[in-house]
Write a protein that holds these residues in place. Sequence first.
Motif, PDB file in Angstrom:
ATOM      1  N   HIS A 214       0.834  -1.201   0.000  1.00 42.07           N
ATOM      2  CA  HIS A 214       0.000   0.000   0.000  1.00 42.07           C
ATOM      3  C   HIS A 214       0.871   1.255   0.000  1.00 42.07           C
ATOM      4  CE1 HIS A 214      -3.296   2.571   2.111  1.00 42.07           C
ATOM      5  NE2 HIS A 214      -3.364   2.676   0.786  1.00 42.07           N
ATOM      6  N   LYS A 215       1.072   1.824  -1.186  1.00 42.07           N
ATOM      7  CA  LYS A 215       1.929   3.008  -1.329  1.00 42.07           C
ATOM      8  C   LYS A 215       1.192   4.211  -1.907  1.00 42.07           C
ATOM      9  CE  LYS A 215       6.310   0.526  -1.722  1.00 42.07           C
ATOM     10  NZ  LYS A 215       7.557   0.359  -2.509  1.00 42.07           N
ATOM     11  N   GLY A 216      -0.088   4.071  -2.201  1.00 48.35           N
ATOM     12  CA  GLY A 216      -0.888   5.175  -2.725  1.00 48.35           C
ATOM     13  C   GLY A 216      -2.259   5.180  -2.074  1.00 48.35           C
ATOM     14  N   GLU A 217      -2.974   6.273  -2.204  1.00 46.38           N
ATOM     15  CA  GLU A 217      -4.290   6.376  -1.591  1.00 46.38           C
ATOM     16  C   GLU A 217      -5.241   5.349  -2.191  1.00 46.38           C
ATOM     17  OE1 GLU A 217      -7.902   9.560  -1.640  1.00 46.38           O
ATOM     18  OE2 GLU A 217      -5.934  10.355  -1.073  1.00 46.38           O
ATOM     19  N   PHE A 218      -6.047   4.769  -1.336  1.00 46.44           N
ATOM     20  CA  PHE A 218      -7.001   3.744  -1.786  1.00 46.44           C
ATOM     21  C   PHE A 218      -8.309   3.927  -1.029  1.00 46.44           C
ATOM     22  CE2 PHE A 218      -8.803  -0.616  -1.535  1.00 46.44           C
ATOM     23  CZ  PHE A 218      -9.008  -0.814  -2.888  1.00 46.44           C
ATOM     24  N   PHE A 219      -9.368   4.267  -1.745  1.00 47.53           N
ATOM     25  CA  PHE A 219     -10.675   4.507  -1.140  1.00 47.53           C
ATOM     26  C   PHE A 219     -10.576   5.491   0.038  1.00 47.53           C
ATOM     27  CE2 PHE A 219     -12.633   0.220  -2.639  1.00 47.53           C
ATOM     28  CZ  PHE A 219     -12.904   0.799  -3.876  1.00 47.53           C
ATOM     29  N   GLY A 220      -9.768   6.532  -0.154  1.00 46.97           N
ATOM     30  CA  GLY A 220      -9.630   7.554   0.876  1.00 46.97           C
ATOM     31  C   GLY A 220      -8.667   7.206   1.989  1.00 46.97           C
ATOM     32  N   ILE A 221      -8.019   6.027   1.913  1.00 40.12           N
ATOM     33  CA  ILE A 221      -7.075   5.618   2.954  1.00 40.12           C
ATOM     34  C   ILE A 221      -5.665   6.017   2.518  1.00 40.12           C
ATOM     35  CG2 ILE A 221      -6.178   3.682   4.294  1.00 40.12           C
ATOM     36  CD1 ILE A 221      -8.761   2.182   3.600  1.00 40.12           C
ATOM     37  N   GLY A 225       2.030   1.622   3.686  1.00 36.90           N
ATOM     38  CA  GLY A 225       3.230   0.808   3.488  1.00 36.90           C
ATOM     39  C   GLY A 225       3.032  -0.649   3.845  1.00 36.90           C
ATOM     40  N   LYS A 226       1.799  -1.039   4.147  1.00 37.93           N
ATOM     41  CA  LYS A 226       1.529  -2.418   4.568  1.00 37.93           C
ATOM     42  C   LYS A 226       1.477  -3.370   3.365  1.00 37.93           C
ATOM     43  CE  LYS A 226      -1.082  -1.250   8.753  1.00 37.93           C
ATOM     44  NZ  LYS A 226      -2.393  -1.365   9.453  1.00 37.93           N
ATOM     45  N   GLN A 227       1.920  -4.584   3.613  1.00 36.54           N
ATOM     46  CA  GLN A 227       1.756  -5.661   2.647  1.00 36.54           C
ATOM     47  C   GLN A 227       0.348  -6.221   2.805  1.00 36.54           C
ATOM     48  OE1 GLN A 227       4.151  -6.839   0.448  1.00 36.54           O
ATOM     49  NE2 GLN A 227       5.652  -5.301   1.109  1.00 36.54           N
ATOM     50  N   ILE A 228      -0.380  -6.314   1.711  1.00 34.24           N
ATOM     51  CA  ILE A 228      -1.761  -6.807   1.789  1.00 34.24           C
ATOM     52  C   ILE A 228      -1.950  -8.002   0.862  1.00 34.24           C
ATOM     53  CG2 ILE A 228      -2.700  -4.569   2.435  1.00 34.24           C
ATOM     54  CD1 ILE A 228      -3.261  -5.858  -1.104  1.00 34.24           C
ATOM     55  N   LEU A 255      -9.334  -6.926   3.078  1.00 30.51           N
ATOM     56  CA  LEU A 255      -8.404  -5.888   2.631  1.00 30.51           C
ATOM     57  C   LEU A 255      -8.515  -4.640   3.496  1.00 30.51           C
ATOM     58  CD1 LEU A 255      -6.406  -4.574   0.695  1.00 30.51           C
ATOM     59  CD2 LEU A 255      -8.324  -4.099  -0.851  1.00 30.51           C
ATOM     60  N   MET A 256      -9.745  -4.201   3.752  1.00 30.13           N
ATOM     61  CA  MET A 256      -9.939  -2.994   4.549  1.00 30.13           C
ATOM     62  C   MET A 256      -9.488  -3.203   5.992  1.00 30.13           C
ATOM     63  SD  MET A 256     -10.925  -1.064   2.193  1.00 30.13           S
ATOM     64  CE  MET A 256     -11.580   0.459   2.886  1.00 30.13           C
TER      65      MET A 256
END
Length: 266
Positions: A214-221, A225-228, A255-256
């Motif tokens: 997670h390195k970019g905005e996703f659904f406002g989050i 830097g987390k591995q998903i 995911l959320m």
Amino acid sequence: MHVAYSTSKGGVILMAKSLADALGPDGIPVNAVCPCTIETPLLRSTPDIAQAADGFRQRTPPRRPGQPSESGDAVAYLGSDLSRYVTGTALVVDGGLTSVIRHLLKTCASRTDRPHLPRRNPMNENNPSEAAKAIVRRNTEEVQGGGDFALFDELFADDFLDHTPQPGRSADKEGARRLYQVLREAFPDFHAVIHWQSADGDLVTTYKTYHGTHKGEFFGIAPTGKQISFETVDAMRVRDGKITEHWGVANLFSLMQQLGALPAAV
């Protein structure tokens, strides 16, 4: 059935050879015994098996089935000190049937009066299901995982319809394109591991797990830097080499949770 039967036989022989190689330094020999038709009550219990056994009997040089003791003698030999330098071999106890079959095959192969028929190559035959699976796999690996949006335009039909669009996305081709782009912007290393695919004609079902950082905005989050990772099952219809329809179920709840937007499961 014949494929599974033959494969299991070959697997046992290869297992014996591999074990012989692994255990040889410890002085442990490993061999396999390959009997053919052996006269047992089971051999006569079913008419079809008995008929096949009689056919084999007529082809062996002794013109008779083997006896249990003859297979047992082979096993006893391999278990004795007489075979101490024998390992990694498959001892065939078939009354010469294998040699006869090989001779017949060589004879048939050398005949010049056979009709010359085109050789079938299953890999080259028109198989709609396999072709559809390959197209869906390319989308998963090269478009979603590799960001090749030129290929996206090639693989997706202009009248593509998504029956389960994500919230805020249109159900057309442009909606699918934008979803893929959003995912790659939020997770630049976004990729999937395909666990299995199944095809029914032109409809391909795929079970896979997506991974990313997670390195970019996703659904406002904001980026964490987390591995998903999250699982997805989807179905895509492929017609005339194009993806025309999609149905999908993704574990976005997980995911959320991983992104901290929802409380973790207790």
